[in-house]
Motif scaffolding. Structure first.
Motif, PDB file in Angstrom:
ATOM      1  N   LYS A   1      76.033 157.247  78.242  1.00 55.31           N
ATOM      2  CA  LYS A   1      74.812 157.662  78.950  1.00 55.31           C
ATOM      3  C   LYS A   1      74.655 156.854  80.229  1.00 55.31           C
ATOM      4  O   LYS A   1      74.615 155.629  80.197  1.00 55.31           O
TER       5      LYS A   1
ATOM      6  N   VAL B   1      79.431 171.128  90.050  1.00 54.34           N
ATOM      7  CA  VAL B   1      79.157 170.654  88.693  1.00 54.34           C
ATOM      8  C   VAL B   1      79.734 169.247  88.551  1.00 54.34           C
ATOM      9  O   VAL B   1      80.903 169.001  88.888  1.00 54.34           O
TER      10      VAL B   1
ATOM     11  N   LYS C   1      76.118 168.668  84.564  1.00 57.39           N
ATOM     12  CA  LYS C   1      74.906 169.025  85.308  1.00 57.39           C
ATOM     13  C   LYS C   1      75.290 169.480  86.713  1.00 57.39           C
ATOM     14  O   LYS C   1      76.260 168.998  87.297  1.00 57.39           O
ATOM     15  N   THR C   2      74.493 170.389  87.256  1.00 59.00           N
ATOM     16  CA  THR C   2      74.762 170.901  88.598  1.00 59.00           C
ATOM     17  C   THR C   2      74.152 169.981  89.653  1.00 59.00           C
ATOM     18  O   THR C   2      73.239 169.199  89.369  1.00 59.00           O
ATOM     19  N   LYS C   3      74.647 170.117  90.863  1.00 60.22           N
ATOM     20  CA  LYS C   3      74.056 169.382  91.980  1.00 60.22           C
ATOM     21  C   LYS C   3      72.574 169.702  92.097  1.00 60.22           C
ATOM     22  O   LYS C   3      71.761 168.813  92.343  1.00 60.22           O
ATOM     23  N   GLU C   4      72.236 170.969  91.921  1.00 50.84           N
ATOM     24  CA  GLU C   4      70.836 171.401  92.022  1.00 50.84           C
ATOM     25  C   GLU C   4      69.974 170.660  90.996  1.00 50.84           C
ATOM     26  O   GLU C   4      68.894 170.159  91.326  1.00 50.84           O
ATOM     27  N   TRP C   5      70.443 170.571  89.764  1.00 53.86           N
ATOM     28  CA  TRP C   5      69.701 169.865  88.730  1.00 53.86           C
ATOM     29  C   TRP C   5      69.565 168.389  89.093  1.00 53.86           C
ATOM     30  O   TRP C   5      68.489 167.798  88.975  1.00 53.86           O
ATOM     31  N   ILE C   6      70.671 167.785  89.528  1.00 53.12           N
ATOM     32  CA  ILE C   6      70.666 166.353  89.849  1.00 53.12           C
ATOM     33  C   ILE C   6      69.728 166.062  91.013  1.00 53.12           C
ATOM     34  O   ILE C   6      68.954 165.106  90.961  1.00 53.12           O
TER      35      ILE C   6
ATOM     36  N   LEU D   1      71.532 161.021  83.122  1.00 50.39           N
ATOM     37  CA  LEU D   1      72.476 161.905  83.788  1.00 50.39           C
ATOM     38  C   LEU D   1      73.644 162.222  82.857  1.00 50.39           C
ATOM     39  O   LEU D   1      74.182 161.338  82.198  1.00 50.39           O
ATOM     40  N   LYS D   2      74.027 163.500  82.793  1.00 47.41           N
ATOM     41  CA  LYS D   2      75.127 163.921  81.927  1.00 47.41           C
ATOM     42  C   LYS D   2      76.139 164.733  82.722  1.00 47.41           C
ATOM     43  O   LYS D   2      75.779 165.450  83.661  1.00 47.41           O
TER      44      LYS D   2
ATOM     45  N   ASN E   1      66.232 165.917  89.671  1.00 48.15           N
ATOM     46  CA  ASN E   1      65.924 165.068  88.520  1.00 48.15           C
ATOM     47  C   ASN E   1      66.462 163.639  88.618  1.00 48.15           C
ATOM     48  O   ASN E   1      66.148 162.825  87.751  1.00 48.15           O
TER      49      ASN E   1
ATOM     50  N   GLN F   1      84.644 164.577  82.389  1.00 46.57           N
ATOM     51  CA  GLN F   1      84.488 165.721  81.497  1.00 46.57           C
ATOM     52  C   GLN F   1      85.861 166.159  81.032  1.00 46.57           C
ATOM     53  O   GLN F   1      86.804 166.259  81.819  1.00 46.57           O
TER      54      GLN F   1
END
Length: 173
Positions: free
Chosen positions: A19, A67, A27-32, A23-24, A35, A172
């Motif tokens: 962890k 991603v 995740k997309t750039k948009e999500w990051i 952040l995982k 958030n 990943q």
């Protein structure tokens, strides 16, 4: 996203669980961007959004098709979280204790399982793959007056305990 306080990255937790705060991978750039803190330089140059690598100090987030697939740094001696990340470095903060045997000892004290393997990519490297999928990379320093073939030969005969932590990565699969 502009954050009031820096996000704390606890390397003991990262090595134990994989962890990186919340952040995982995947995740997309948009999500990051909505958030997690903005990468360094984003305010001055918003086109960084399109870059395949975002930097937080000398910690890198790597993207493929927007991603997140890799969290990486090969600046262990100068590890820095930039404007947005506060780093709790655990044993990494002690530059005199980064050889292979010292790191293994710290992992054992924290009950973190691992596998040690010679790198299949770089002949002069050793990797420790943690139970969390974080990979710690170790290498032997090359001498200035040494040609590469002699360096590789020295790597084969040198006690691997002399290899030094040089990188971490979470990729990943």
């Amino acid at each position: 996203m502009k954050m009031k306080d820096k996000i704390v990255i606890d390397f003991k937790e990262f090595f134990k669980t994989g962890k990186f705060d919340f952040l995982k991978l995947g995740k997309t750039k948009e999500w990051i961007i909505h958030n997690f803190p903005d990468p360094d330089g984003f305010n001055e140059n918003p086109s960084i959004y399109r870059d395949p690598i975002w930097r937080y100090g000398n910690i890198e987030l790597h993207f493929n098709k927007d991603v997140l697939f890799l969290i990486f740094s090969d600046y262990i001696d100068d590890l820095d979280g930039g404007d947005s990340l506060e780093l709790k470095k655990w044993f990494i903060g002690n530059l005199n204790k980064l050889n292979l045997s010292d790191v293994i000892s710290e992992l054992n004290k924290a009950h973190i399982d691992f596998h040690k393997k010679k790198s299949h990519i770089v002949e002069s490297a050793v990797n420790i793959e943690l139970q969390s999928s974080v990979v710690l990379g170790f290498h032997l320093e090359e001498n200035e007056d040494e040609d590469y073939d002699n360096f590789l030969e020295r790597c084969k005969i040198t006690n691997q305990d002399e290899f030094r932590l040089s990188s971490f990565s979470l990729m990943q699969k």
